[in-house]
Design a protein around this motif. Structure first.
Motif, PDB file in Angstrom:
ATOM      1  N   ASN A  21       0.768  -1.341  -0.077  1.00 57.39           N
ATOM      2  CA  ASN A  21       0.052  -0.048  -0.068  1.00 57.39           C
ATOM      3  C   ASN A  21       0.864   1.205   0.012  1.00 57.39           C
ATOM      4  N   TYR A  22       1.029   1.730  -1.026  1.00 59.17           N
ATOM      5  CA  TYR A  22       2.163   2.801  -1.271  1.00 59.17           C
ATOM      6  C   TYR A  22       1.287   3.958  -2.053  1.00 59.17           C
ATOM      7  N   GLY A  23      -0.030   4.184  -1.803  1.00 60.64           N
ATOM      8  CA  GLY A  23      -0.671   5.202  -2.741  1.00 60.64           C
ATOM      9  C   GLY A  23      -1.164   5.141  -3.896  1.00 60.64           C
ATOM     10  N   LYS A  40       6.979   7.909  -3.872  1.00 58.40           N
ATOM     11  CA  LYS A  40       6.418   7.378  -2.770  1.00 58.40           C
ATOM     12  C   LYS A  40       7.066   6.060  -2.177  1.00 58.40           C
TER      13      LYS A  40
END
Length: 193
Positions: free
Chosen positions: A7-9, A56
């Motif tokens: 989950n890194y955007g 990110k």
């Protein structure tokens, strides 16, 4: 089995999670190094723009962690592209897992390529029980050329890598989570590696 979606955007995370649930598994979303390292399977999603996605990853230190993972890792769409050496999109340096440079489709074709397309020249356990010329769903303006790590091809003005594999790292340019029964079988195959 512990399945972690990084989950890194990046977009499309929920649709991947739901696709895995339909197969009878649970996946967790995480950007925690320890959780990712301790997973049995890691999915590296991506919908968005290469340079901002890489920024990110760098901010969270995941750019150093992902290439060192030892368990099966599946990069999807932009996730696969970021696993290459570089991308023309935003002049982005990638993770260098796959020895290819991602380039933009020629000006002669409409981008992004959106919709269903065939995959062929299937190699690897990722495609167990998947027939040649199966249809998969794609949305992309950039592509990885054919190379030694290509395990599936597709065509849009030219032949390109629809999927890549090197050691425990797999990548699909297409979205298995949006590719109906064929995509579900490919995800199942990945979870059974």
């Amino acid at each position: 089995m512990k399945i972690v979606i990084i989950n890194y955007g990046a977009g499309n995370i929920q649709s991947i999670k739901f696709a895995i649930q339909r197969l009878g598994y649970e996946a967790i979303l995480s950007d925690t190094v320890e959780e990712i390292q301790n997973a049995d399977k890691v999915i590296f999603p991506g919908v968005g723009e290469a340079s901002s996605a890489m920024s990110k990853l760098r901010l969270s230190g995941l750019d150093k962690i992902v290439p060192q993972l030892k368990q099966p890792v599946l990069g999807i769409c932009l996730g696969m592209q970021l696993m290459c050496n570089s991308s023309e999109e935003g002049n982005t340096k990638g993770l260098g897992i796959f020895d290819l440079d991602v380039v933009k489709f020629p000006k002669s074709v409409k981008v992004p390529q959106i919709g269903w397309n065939e995959i062929s020249s299937l190699k690897s356990d990722l495609f167990t029980a998947i027939p040649e010329k199966s249809h998969i769903y794609l949305v992309h303006s950039y592509y990885a050329p054919l190379g030694d790590e290509t395990i599936a091809e597709s065509e849009y003005a030219l032949s390109y890598s629809a999927a890549l594999q090197k050691d425990n790292f797999y990548g699909t340019q297409f979205h298995p989570e949006k590719s109906s029964a064929i995509g579900e079988r490919i995800l199942q195959n990945f979870l059974e590696l």
